[in-house]
Scaffold this motif. Sequence first.
Motif, PDB file in Angstrom:
ATOM      1  N   ASN A 101       0.852  -1.189   0.000  1.00  0.00           N
ATOM      2  CA  ASN A 101       0.000   0.000   0.000  1.00  0.00           C
ATOM      3  C   ASN A 101       0.886   1.238   0.000  1.00  0.00           C
ATOM      4  OD1 ASN A 101      -1.830   2.039   0.324  1.00  0.00           O
ATOM      5  ND2 ASN A 101      -2.868   1.155   2.105  1.00  0.00           N
ATOM      6  N   ASN A 103       0.238   4.255  -0.320  1.00  0.00           N
ATOM      7  CA  ASN A 103      -0.291   5.431   0.384  1.00  0.00           C
ATOM      8  C   ASN A 103      -0.019   5.399   1.883  1.00  0.00           C
ATOM      9  OD1 ASN A 103      -1.338   7.187  -1.664  1.00  0.00           O
ATOM     10  ND2 ASN A 103      -2.894   5.617  -2.060  1.00  0.00           N
ATOM     11  N   ASN A 104       0.680   4.358   2.331  1.00  0.00           N
ATOM     12  CA  ASN A 104       1.180   4.368   3.713  1.00  0.00           C
ATOM     13  C   ASN A 104       2.450   5.209   3.831  1.00  0.00           C
ATOM     14  OD1 ASN A 104      -0.809   2.707   4.752  1.00  0.00           O
ATOM     15  ND2 ASN A 104       0.335   0.824   4.371  1.00  0.00           N
ATOM     16  N   TYR A 105       2.932   5.693   2.680  1.00  0.00           N
ATOM     17  CA  TYR A 105       4.208   6.419   2.659  1.00  0.00           C
ATOM     18  C   TYR A 105       4.024   7.814   2.063  1.00  0.00           C
ATOM     19  CZ  TYR A 105       5.896   1.689   3.406  1.00  0.00           C
ATOM     20  OH  TYR A 105       6.086   0.430   3.920  1.00  0.00           O
ATOM     21  N   ASP A 106       4.865   8.722   2.514  1.00  0.00           N
ATOM     22  CA  ASP A 106       4.876  10.073   1.958  1.00  0.00           C
ATOM     23  C   ASP A 106       5.733  10.148   0.695  1.00  0.00           C
ATOM     24  OD1 ASP A 106       3.457  11.407   4.218  1.00  0.00           O
ATOM     25  OD2 ASP A 106       5.229  10.740   5.326  1.00  0.00           O
ATOM     26  N   ASN A 125      -2.826   6.214  -8.246  1.00  0.00           N
ATOM     27  CA  ASN A 125      -3.571   6.740  -7.093  1.00  0.00           C
ATOM     28  C   ASN A 125      -2.671   7.100  -5.916  1.00  0.00           C
ATOM     29  OD1 ASN A 125      -6.120   6.319  -8.383  1.00  0.00           O
ATOM     30  ND2 ASN A 125      -5.929   4.128  -7.926  1.00  0.00           N
ATOM     31  N   PHE A 126      -1.373   7.081  -6.142  1.00  0.00           N
ATOM     32  CA  PHE A 126      -0.443   7.420  -5.072  1.00  0.00           C
ATOM     33  C   PHE A 126      -0.440   8.926  -4.837  1.00  0.00           C
ATOM     34  CE2 PHE A 126       4.162   8.237  -3.859  1.00  0.00           C
ATOM     35  CZ  PHE A 126       3.970   7.919  -2.524  1.00  0.00           C
ATOM     36  N   LYS A 127      -0.615   9.321  -3.582  1.00  0.00           N
ATOM     37  CA  LYS A 127      -0.755  10.746  -3.264  1.00  0.00           C
ATOM     38  C   LYS A 127       0.569  11.389  -2.842  1.00  0.00           C
ATOM     39  CE  LYS A 127      -5.557  10.151  -1.749  1.00  0.00           C
ATOM     40  NZ  LYS A 127      -5.640   8.727  -2.125  1.00  0.00           N
ATOM     41  N   GLY A 128       1.579  10.564  -2.612  1.00  0.00           N
ATOM     42  CA  GLY A 128       2.863  11.106  -2.166  1.00  0.00           C
ATOM     43  C   GLY A 128       3.774  11.474  -3.325  1.00  0.00           C
TER      44      GLY A 128
END
Length: 401
Positions: A101, A103-106, A125-128
């Motif tokens: 996952n 998105n557990n990371y910045d 879909n990665f927000k970082g």
Amino acid sequence: MININSEGLLVMDKKVLIFMESHYLKPIGGPAGYLYNLKTELDRRKINNVSFIEVENSKRSTYKKVFEKLPKRLKTQYHINKRRKERRFLLSDSQKLTNINLNNYDIVHFHSTFKLYSIKDSLKNFKGKVILTSHAPKPSYLEYMDKASSEELKRYKEEFESLSKIEKYAFERADYIFFPCSEAEEPYINNWDEYLDIKERSREKYRYLLSGIKPCEVKNKDIRKHYDIPNDALLISYVGRHNETKGYDKLKIIGEKLLTENGNIYFIVAGKEEPLAGLQHERWIEVGWTSDPHSIIGASDIFVLPNKETYFDLVMLEVLSLGKLVVASNTGGNKFFNKDDIEGIFLYNDIDEAVKKIKNIMKMTNEDRNNKEQANKRLYQTYFNNEVFCENYLSLLKSLD
């Protein structure tokens, strides 16, 4: 997002995933060695917010032992089939997802354009932030093609040619691109027509971070005795792959010239003797693969780094750590060391100049040589040790938006 601990060291608060399996890390060249050195210092500082991929590795060593016993023909066919499967996977339109996952990371930091591309759908879909460091001495798809035979390249021509899109995607998808220095970009400029256009559109992405390594250690001080090399002989060393990209073919020409002209010069060479074989000469010594390359370097007077193309070779830093003089080709990341205040690294543009530089070193007094060797040690300790490397890495992450 970064604090200072009681020892005055930076502490990471952002959650960072370095997209590399931890069991691949070892004190060698390339990304595995680069990250081995970084992880060693991160662990020493007990920084838990920078993670690597952890996977079960119990079967790898057994598999490797079995594989090494196979006939060469079967090994070759295995690698052809493996590359074909890799290309089919990378070039297919199927979903490329990771079970991690993200998105557990910045921040997710990739050290291979192929790895980044291989999970491109997960990155949608990665927000970082995505960081790319490409360690290859030329664009990765070209290095990949170098491993294939001419017959394989001809048979799968379209597949190989399509691999260039991986490089382009990775450089364009990354939010930040890390190089050790601007000189390390030269192999990409020289070998990839699209590179300068891509960089021109995204200069704000580029950051520069000098590599660093643990201090190297000489374990065996009897190398000269073991190989019957006189103590008063000039001993020239080389450690690395025996191919044209690393400049091994040029090293042999340098060797032929020097060995013919001077009876008190020896070459000691470490690394697997393929695809190119060494000189057939009594003073050209091929050690083969060794788990102790630093003792080979430590026994020598001069290390020759003859790269045709280079990124930023970690072996240069190993030689500096051991306080040895370096004669290196004036190419790629080697050019970083073309500075007036650097005393113990001598860059050359052609074979004749390399021979001349080595002859000039031979004429130096012992005191002059020793002063230059100590200067190389200080250079390592000031800019390229593991602590400085880790500190600069964390500081650079802090500066990212």
